[in-house]
Scaffold this motif. Structure first.
Motif, PDB file in Angstrom:
ATOM      1  N   ASP A 183       0.822  -1.210   0.000  1.00 60.21           N
ATOM      2  CA  ASP A 183       0.000   0.000   0.000  1.00 60.21           C
ATOM      3  C   ASP A 183       0.853   1.255   0.000  1.00 60.21           C
ATOM      4  O   ASP A 183       0.364   2.348  -0.315  1.00 60.21           O
ATOM      5  CB  ASP A 183      -0.924   0.014   1.220  1.00 60.21           C
ATOM      6  CG  ASP A 183      -1.909  -1.151   1.191  1.00 60.21           C
ATOM      7  OD1 ASP A 183      -2.165  -1.650   0.078  1.00 60.21           O
ATOM      8  OD2 ASP A 183      -2.389  -1.555   2.260  1.00 60.21           O
ATOM      9  N   ASP A 192       0.689   3.239  -3.216  1.00 57.57           N
ATOM     10  CA  ASP A 192      -0.556   3.761  -3.769  1.00 57.57           C
ATOM     11  C   ASP A 192      -0.611   5.281  -3.774  1.00 57.57           C
ATOM     12  O   ASP A 192      -0.989   5.909  -4.780  1.00 57.57           O
ATOM     13  CB  ASP A 192      -1.747   3.197  -2.987  1.00 57.57           C
ATOM     14  CG  ASP A 192      -1.920   1.704  -3.208  1.00 57.57           C
ATOM     15  OD1 ASP A 192      -1.321   1.194  -4.184  1.00 57.57           O
ATOM     16  OD2 ASP A 192      -2.618   1.052  -2.414  1.00 57.57           O
ATOM     17  N   ALA A 193      -0.240   5.907  -2.652  1.00 55.67           N
ATOM     18  CA  ALA A 193      -0.335   7.369  -2.581  1.00 55.67           C
ATOM     19  C   ALA A 193       0.581   8.017  -3.604  1.00 55.67           C
ATOM     20  O   ALA A 193       0.184   8.977  -4.294  1.00 55.67           O
ATOM     21  CB  ALA A 193       0.016   7.841  -1.168  1.00 55.67           C
ATOM     22  N   ARG A 194       1.802   7.498  -3.730  1.00 54.88           N
ATOM     23  CA  ARG A 194       2.734   8.103  -4.696  1.00 54.88           C
ATOM     24  C   ARG A 194       2.308   7.814  -6.130  1.00 54.88           C
ATOM     25  O   ARG A 194       2.473   8.655  -7.021  1.00 54.88           O
ATOM     26  CB  ARG A 194       4.144   7.566  -4.431  1.00 54.88           C
ATOM     27  CG  ARG A 194       5.272   8.494  -4.879  1.00 54.88           C
ATOM     28  CD  ARG A 194       5.198   9.821  -4.115  1.00 54.88           C
ATOM     29  NE  ARG A 194       6.183  10.777  -4.582  1.00 54.88           N
ATOM     30  CZ  ARG A 194       7.348  11.001  -3.987  1.00 54.88           C
ATOM     31  NH1 ARG A 194       7.672  10.324  -2.890  1.00 54.88           N
ATOM     32  NH2 ARG A 194       8.171  11.923  -4.439  1.00 54.88           N
ATOM     33  N   ASP A 243      -0.714   7.504  -7.216  1.00 59.48           N
ATOM     34  CA  ASP A 243      -1.848   8.379  -7.569  1.00 59.48           C
ATOM     35  C   ASP A 243      -1.356   9.755  -7.997  1.00 59.48           C
ATOM     36  O   ASP A 243      -1.881  10.347  -8.956  1.00 59.48           O
ATOM     37  CB  ASP A 243      -2.807   8.493  -6.379  1.00 59.48           C
ATOM     38  CG  ASP A 243      -3.533   7.195  -6.104  1.00 59.48           C
ATOM     39  OD1 ASP A 243      -3.592   6.354  -7.024  1.00 59.48           O
ATOM     40  OD2 ASP A 243      -4.021   7.007  -4.961  1.00 59.48           O
ATOM     41  N   SER A 244      -0.381  10.263  -7.291  1.00 57.96           N
ATOM     42  CA  SER A 244       0.115  11.606  -7.647  1.00 57.96           C
ATOM     43  C   SER A 244       0.926  11.579  -8.937  1.00 57.96           C
ATOM     44  O   SER A 244       0.922  12.551  -9.700  1.00 57.96           O
ATOM     45  CB  SER A 244       0.961  12.154  -6.495  1.00 57.96           C
ATOM     46  OG  SER A 244       2.108  11.338  -6.281  1.00 57.96           O
ATOM     47  N   THR A 298       0.515   9.409 -11.507  1.00 55.85           N
ATOM     48  CA  THR A 298      -0.229   8.935 -12.686  1.00 55.85           C
ATOM     49  C   THR A 298      -1.598   9.578 -12.806  1.00 55.85           C
ATOM     50  O   THR A 298      -2.473   9.048 -13.492  1.00 55.85           O
ATOM     51  CB  THR A 298      -0.397   7.408 -12.598  1.00 55.85           C
ATOM     52  OG1 THR A 298      -1.169   7.087 -11.432  1.00 55.85           O
ATOM     53  CG2 THR A 298       0.947   6.702 -12.507  1.00 55.85           C
ATOM     54  N   SER A 299      -1.829  10.711 -12.173  1.00 53.74           N
ATOM     55  CA  SER A 299      -3.167  11.315 -12.179  1.00 53.74           C
ATOM     56  C   SER A 299      -3.610  11.728 -13.574  1.00 53.74           C
ATOM     57  O   SER A 299      -4.801  11.714 -13.885  1.00 53.74           O
ATOM     58  CB  SER A 299      -3.201  12.511 -11.227  1.00 53.74           C
ATOM     59  OG  SER A 299      -2.211  13.470 -11.614  1.00 53.74           O
ATOM     60  N   LYS A 312       0.434   4.963 -17.489  1.00 60.95           N
ATOM     61  CA  LYS A 312       0.732   5.249 -16.085  1.00 60.95           C
ATOM     62  C   LYS A 312       2.143   4.809 -15.715  1.00 60.95           C
ATOM     63  O   LYS A 312       2.853   5.510 -14.987  1.00 60.95           O
ATOM     64  CB  LYS A 312      -0.294   4.553 -15.194  1.00 60.95           C
ATOM     65  CG  LYS A 312      -1.705   5.123 -15.337  1.00 60.95           C
ATOM     66  CD  LYS A 312      -2.688   4.424 -14.424  1.00 60.95           C
ATOM     67  CE  LYS A 312      -4.085   5.033 -14.550  1.00 60.95           C
ATOM     68  NZ  LYS A 312      -5.060   4.384 -13.644  1.00 60.95           N
TER      69      LYS A 312
END
Length: 835
Positions: free
Chosen positions: A465, A468-470, A472-473, A475-476, A484
């Motif tokens: 996990d 996930d945060a990185r 998202d930023s 591949t937005s 992506k």
């Protein structure tokens, strides 16, 4: 028949006959048994008849079709020469065994002699004197591969290089196939028995083959047509024509119709049978075996990446670690493909259950896929590259070692054809040299393409996990899985910084090596990424898995124009799988920032204020594939040596292999055979004397006694009365008593008279009397053995024919030879009592 054996009167005193005369049934020394004028002489029988030629032709075709199944298991035409030579010798031995009515032991001895004497020049062709005469090493290779070679061949990567001792396998298959198929056909007239040997050979070649069928049409329809045709010919041969030959023509027509129906049924029903579709997996013995190599015992090279960087005590950054000749500049050299992540390290997966495993290979490897053929010579520099992973290029098709360790390394070369990764458990220590032929793929692009048809369905085995945060930023704004992943690679290259840990007194020392989940969590959650190829490649591959793209890490090097590979040329890159199953490489330069872009001390202080100081974890028990520090060279770690098992034949010295496999093992097998046959014959005699109708028991007592006496060399006449036969047995018995000084037993004539009394007498008979007759017959047999030589007794013990003796009926005019006999054990049940 009472006139045989001929009697001779002597004038004056009667001279006691010798034992050799008794063995001939009392005939004079030079008396010859009259030969039927219609029967050919002993040596004239060597000239094959038309029936023999027909049988030989059918046997040759059937064995050849069966051996076609080995085609996918060998690389090169040499195996066909070995199998063909074995087939010719086997047919010759099978024919001679039928002509001279050899015992099974005699046929086996001849086969063993031919296998060893001619296997060297015709098949193995190694360690020969003058290219013809075999040496002890040739015999050792033949013996070892005949016993253990099948297992090794099945664990080698198919197709196996058809050179060297491995050719003993097709040589042996052809030899046994030809001898057994034709030998059975010439010794027995039973039609169904003829099909057993070729069917067993066909099933064996298919089971020991590969998942790729060798020749479906030939081995399916072709084999069936030829076999059915042969059976029809043999059935037609054994039945006389009726009505001026009309019966023969009718049977031939019926056979032709059966063949046509079989072919038609195969053509119509074949496409609907299981295993005929391309998607069906073909299960063979090879697919069920797990190769004896645990690849997890070899440490992953990726944690040792800093060994090739600076500053590092290994000091390999500017040193030559490999020399590669024959490779275009800028080509990639692969150390290892790492396709499994366990939360601690990227390593090579075993894939023995869910993919293509590592398999042992020979010097030549079957090509797979396309590419530009190249011939490369690799020199491992002393003090440079070292480890268990063999550097390769492209898809290898040939690997040959040079130098003093050449044979040692070649005998333990393992390859995964799916990842093109090679392993040598003996390790590269430096100073080795090897040549390689390979199919080189196109050079990877310097920039990543905007569109790429990547595969899907991958998932990381670990719950990461932290990405996930990185992700998202990063591949937005990207679209699609490849878009992506391309965005992630671009962000890493532009926003990240590069560091190898710096000097011991540098602030960069807090950037530790490794790519375990804890290290990668701190790596991706930093304000700015800071690491080297190890962290960037490990993270990008996990990001690809997170996005559903099958991804893996490759550690290797990029060659310089001079062909030299220095420490600074060693990199780690990522490969992603495309829709067509191939793998697309992402160069390290497409996602790793420049070495000049290093982290700043201010960046470190900012991160310490945000997440706390980066304190190295306490020392503990590290897994085998994780480094303890930046200066430790993991590939220099020795694997604990396993204790050699005394039952591991491969670890034995050559003299012990010759002694055990060439002397002790054959003697043990021969002794076991003698004991087994003798026990089976004694058990059969007792069973005949204790089961069934009482008259039948008594008749079998005499029949078994005669069969055993004949195995001792005494010529007991056939189709004669029991009393006529007993006269010959008593003559041999008298000589045996004279030579051995043993106490005489009840004469055979007494046993024969008692048997006649039970068989032709009134009433059901006394079972106890039959058991007494059995004891008397055993005493006669034991006494007769005492007067024979040890060689005669051994030959009698090895003779299996008494096991197959059947009851002789009055007026039975069948041939007494093996070739005229029905299959042992298949007997009409209309008259269970032998006469």
């Amino acid at each position: 028949m009472s006139g045989w054996p001929p009697q001779q009167e002597h004038g004056g005193a009667t001279e006691a006959p010798g034992f050799a005369t008794a063995l001939r049934g009392g005939a004079p020394r030079r008396a010859r048994r009259p030969r039927d004028a219609d029967q050919p002489g002993r040596w004239r029988r060597l000239v094959p008849t038309r029936d023999a030629l027909v049988d030989a032709a059918f046997a040759a075709v059937l064995v050849t079709i069966a051996l076609v199944g080995l085609r996918t298991g060998f690389l090169g035409p040499q195996w066909m020469v070995a199998a063909g030579a074995g087939l010719l010798f086997g047919l010759a031995i099978g024919y001679l065994a039928g002509v001279f009515e050899w015992l099974a032991v005699t046929t086996l001895v001849v086969l063993v002699a031919v296998y060893f004497l001619f296997g060297g020049p015709l098949a193995v062709r190694t360690h020969l004197v003058g290219g013809v005469l075999p040496t002890w090493q040739t015999f050792v290779d033949l013996a070892t591969w005949a016993v253990l070679g099948w297992k090794r061949w099945l664990t080698l990567l198919p197709p196996v290089d058809a050179r060297g001792p491995v050719l003993a396998l097709p040589w042996l298959a052809g030899l046994l196939g030809g001898a057994v198929t034709l030998g059975v056909a010439r010794r027995w007239s039973n039609v169904p028995l003829t099909a057993v040997a070729p069917l067993v050979l066909l099933a064996g070649s298919i089971a020991l083959g590969t998942s790729e069928s060798a020749a479906k049409l030939v081995q399916g329809v072709g084999f069936a047509v030829v076999l059915v045709g042969w059976l029809i010919v043999r059935a037609h041969r054994s039945r006389p024509p009726v009505q001026n030959g009309s019966g023969s023509r009718a049977r031939l027509a019926t056979g032709a119709v059966l063949i046509a129906l079989a072919v038609g049924a195969g053509v119509l029903a074949g496409p609907f049978l299981p295993g005929t579709h391309a998607d069906d997996r073909r299960e063979v013995v090879r697919t069920a075996l797990v190769p004896p190599l645990d690849v997890s015992q070899f440490p992953s090279p990726l944690p040792g990446f800093r060994r090739y960087t600076e500053p590092n005590t290994a000091a390999l950054y500017d040193e030559v670690v490999l020399k590669v000749a024959g490779l275009p500049a800028g080509s990639l050299v692969r150390f290892a493909t790492l396709d499994a992540y366990d939360g601690l390290v990227w390593g090579a997966a075993d894939r023995s259950t869910d993919g293509v495993p590592f398999q042992q290979v020979g010097s030549r490897i079957a090509p797979s896929g396309g590419g530009t053929p190249v011939d490369v010579t690799v020199d491992v520099v002393d003090g440079g590259y070292a480890g268990y992973w063999l550097p390769t290029v492209g898809a290898p098709t040939r690997i040959e070692f040079d130098g003093p360790r050449a044979e040692q390394l070649a005998s333990e070369l393992w390859l995964n054809p799916d990842t093109d990764t090679a392993v040598v458990p003996r390790r590269l220590l430096g100073g080795e040299r090897y040549t390689m032929s390979a199919l080189l793929p196109p050079a990877p692009a310097a920039e990543l393409p905007e569109d790429l048809d990547v595969a899907s369905g991958a998932s990381s085995p670990q719950e990461l996990d932290l990405l996930d945060a990185r992700l998202d930023s990063w591949t937005s704004r990207a679209v699609g899985a490849w878009g992506k992943l391309r965005a992630v690679a671009g962000q890493m290259r532009t926003e990240g910084t590069y560091t190898d840990g710096g000097t011991p007194n540098s602030f960069e020392k807090v950037y530790l090596p490794g790519h375990a989940s804890a290290r990668l969590s701190r790596f991706v959650n930093s304000t700015k990424l800071a690491g080297n190829d190890e962290q960037y490649a490990a993270t990008l591959a996990l990001a690809g898995q997170r996005l559903g793209i099958p991804s893996r890490v490759v550690m290797g090097a990029e060659t310089e124009p001079s062909g030299e590979v220095r420490g600074r040329d060693v990199h780690a890159w990522v490969e992603v799988q495309l829709d067509d199953g191939s793998w697309f490489p992402l160069r390290a330069s497409t996602f790793v920032p420049s070495r000049d872009k290093t982290p700043s001390e201010q960046q470190l202080k900012s991160e310490e204020q945000k997440v706390g100081a980066q304190v190295p974890p306490p020392a503990g028990v590290n897994p085998p594939s994780v480094l303890q520090g930046p200066d430790q060279a993991q590939n220099a770690t020795d694997i604990p040596k396993r204790k050699k098992s005394p039952f591991d034949v491969g670890a034995w010295p050559w003299w012990l292999k010759v002694l055990v496999l060439g002397v002790v093992l054959p003697l043990v097998l021969l002794a076991g055979y003698l004991l087994l046959v003798r026990w089976l014959k004694a058990r059969r005699r007792l069973k005949h004397a204790s089961t069934g109708a009482v008259p039948a028991r008594a008749a079998w007592v005499w029949r078994d006694l005669v069969a055993q006496v004949r195995s001792l060399g005494v010529r007991v006449p056939r189709r004669a009365t029991r009393r006529e036969q007993s006269a010959v047995v008593d003559a041999a018995l008298a000589t045996a008593v004279a030579l051995s000084d043993a106490a005489p037993s009840a004469p055979a004539s007494t046993v024969a008279a008692a048997v006649d009394a039970v068989v032709f007498g009134t009433g059901d008979g006394d079972p106890e009397a039959v058991l007494a007759l059995h004891s008397d017959a055993e005493a006669v047999l034991a006494l007769l053995r005492t007067g024979t030589s040890r060689r005669t007794r051994w030959r009698s013990a090895a003779d299996p024919r008494p096991l197959f003796a059947h009851a002789e009926r009055p007026g039975d005019q069948r041939s007494v030879g093996w070739r005229g006999r029905r299959v042992p054990g298949i007997r009409r049940r209309s008259d269970p009592t032998p006469a």
